[in-house]
Scaffold this active site. Structure first.
Site, PDB file in Angstrom:
ATOM      1  N   LYS A  97       0.863  -1.189   0.000  1.00 32.92           N
ATOM      2  CA  LYS A  97       0.000   0.000   0.000  1.00 32.92           C
ATOM      3  C   LYS A  97       0.890   1.226   0.000  1.00 32.92           C
ATOM      4  CE  LYS A  97      -4.441   1.145   0.568  1.00 32.92           C
ATOM      5  NZ  LYS A  97      -5.623   0.315   0.301  1.00 32.92           N
TER       6      LYS A  97
HETATM    7  N1  GLU Z   1      -7.331   0.311  -2.973  1.00 34.67           N
HETATM    8  C1  GLU Z   1      -8.114  -0.847  -3.210  1.00 34.67           C
HETATM    9  C2  GLU Z   1      -8.127  -1.742  -1.981  1.00 34.67           C
HETATM   10  O1  GLU Z   1      -7.927  -1.300  -0.875  1.00 34.67           O
HETATM   11  C3  GLU Z   1      -7.736  -1.572  -4.492  1.00 34.67           C
HETATM   12  C4  GLU Z   1      -6.327  -2.078  -4.558  1.00 34.67           C
HETATM   13  C5  GLU Z   1      -5.927  -2.605  -5.942  1.00 34.67           C
HETATM   14  O2  GLU Z   1      -6.753  -2.636  -6.831  1.00 34.67           O
HETATM   15  O3  GLU Z   1      -4.762  -2.974  -6.067  1.00 34.67           O
HETATM   16  O4  GLU Z   1      -8.415  -2.906  -2.066  1.00 34.67           O
END
Ligand code: GLU
Length: 410
Positions: A103
């Site tokens: 993240k």
């Molecule tokens: N930000 C989204 C999540 O928390 C999507 C992450 C992604 O598609 O890699 O799952």
């Protein structure tokens, strides 16, 4: 109150003890592979330089390239990004897509920057991190405060260093190697799994009442999906506050209003309520779809919903979770409930690698199939082991990541 990462550790630890996981495996699985913190200086439109702090936390790659969103929000900090990175590891594992977890985030109030400043911020962040990103290394995606445009800038900047590589980021605009249905995917998945939960709890869908906190990308698509399915959306809210209408909010009217007015303030489709009140409404399903940590030991006892679906990441603190368990209010956990987004990110990555485009129908069908499979496995595990849904989801996820660690070796 526990920090976001301590909360993530607690949920992990609960499942790890059901699995009787060795302490060395626990340490291996919870220690992030790499933690990155960078300075992101930006020349503002007025010529001054503003310096921001950016993060990318690469939690685990045992099952594949690391995957996870990039968040632009003024409350972003290292602890929160790390917690969210670990959630991505478990999320990709629960729905069994071949990715690990990561993240990123920048601590910034996007409302204070112009579009040009945001573009320079994003490009500078990629300048700092491009060597650690890549289709087979770590693939960012949208999260709070970022969108398809942000992803287009990321791809363009990454390609200046590495050449053509559309699979280096997902959630791109459909016109620029994005997947049909990616934007709606998280909300659609939340909607589909809310229906699945209602069915399992033997509640009629038609008569069900829903309250959704958060009317951004996830909340809006969830509301539209559930309204279409025949449930009644009785309350919605955004940062400006909420609206309650017992006979059902007209979701598309609310969307039109927010598009032109910028927020729900002034929307006449119901009576005004606060963001605290929405959490305590007497409804069938409460869907927190905004920030983390909104349901706490202080307000969990006031919740009157029959079930909770975590559309946001980490909206229920472990203390609140314990209260819900005791009160027998089922909580569909974030790592399953909102996995629709990363699932369609995976489909986008696959299409980019193959230079082939799926149509919207195929994306939706594959999404439904993948989420239903994950949901059924989690539900069966919860029944078999007599544990809450969250613990069941972690059991499956930790089992998969742990096996990958052992099979791959170090
Ligand atoms: N930000 C989204 C999540 O928390 C999507 C992450 C992604 O598609 O890699 O799952």
């Amino acid at each position: 109150m526990k920090s976001a990462f301590e909360a993530a550790e607690q949920y992990f630890a609960e499942a790890a003890s059901v699995l009787d996981l060795s302490s060395s495996m626990r340490t291996l699985l919870m220690t992030p592979e790499r933690e990155i913190k960078v300075q992101v200086p930006v020349k503002l439109d007025n010529g001054e330089i503003a310096t921001f702090v950016g993060y990318r936390m690469q939690h685990n790659s045992a099952r594949g390239p690391m995957k996870g969103g990039l968040r632009y929000h003024h409350e972003v900090n290292a602890d929160e990004v790390l917690a969210l990175a670990s959630l991505m590891t478990w999320k990709t594992a629960v729905v069994d897509i071949p990715f690990g977890g990561a993240k990123g985030g920048i601590s910034v109030n996007t409302k204070e920057l112009s579009i040009d400043e945001l573009e320079r911020l994003t490009r500078r962040f990629v300048d700092e991190l491009h060597d650690l990103f890549g289709p087979d290394k770590d693939i960012p995606a949208p999260d709070m405060g970022t969108n398809a445009q942000t992803m287009a800038w990321i791809m363009n900047q990454y390609e200046k260093f590495h050449g053509f590589s559309p699979a280096c980021v997902t959630g791109k605009p459909v016109e620029l190697y994005g997947a049909e249905g990616r934007e709606e995917a998280t909300g659609r998945g939340v909607g589909a799994l809310t229906l699945a939960t209602l069915r399992r709890c033997r509640r009629p869908i038609e008569a069900s009442t829903i309250a959704i906190q958060g009317f951004g990308n996830v909340g809006t698509f969830t509301a539209a999906y559930l309204e279409k399915a025949g449930t009644r959306i009785v309350a919605i809210s955004d940062v400006s506050g909420g609206v309650l209408n017992r006979s059902g909010i007209d979701v598309s009217a609310a969307l039109d209003w927010v598009r032109s007015a910028g927020s729900l303030t002034g929307f006449s489709g119901g009576e005004r309520i606060s963001n605290d009140e929405i959490l305590a409404l007497d409804v069938d399903v409460l869907i927190p779809a905004a920030l983390g940590g909104v349901l706490t030991h202080e307000n969990a006892k006031d919740v009157r919903a029959k079930m909770i679906v975590e559309a946001a990441n980490g909206p229920v603190t472990p203390e609140a979770d314990a209260i819900f368990r005791q009160r027998e209010i089922p909580v569909l956990p974030d790592i399953l409930a909102n996995a629709g987004g990363v699932t369609v990110s995976y489909f986008e990555w696959v299409q980019n690698q193959q230079y082939f485009r799926w149509d919207l129908r195929r994306v939706r069908e594959e999404l439904e199939k993948s989420l239903t499979r994950g949901f059924d496995r989690v539900w069966a595990t919860a029944e078999e082991k007599k544990v809450p849904l969250r613990t069941a989801a972690y059991l499956l996820a930790i089992g998969r990541v742990g096996r990958a660690e052992i099979l791959g070796g170090i």
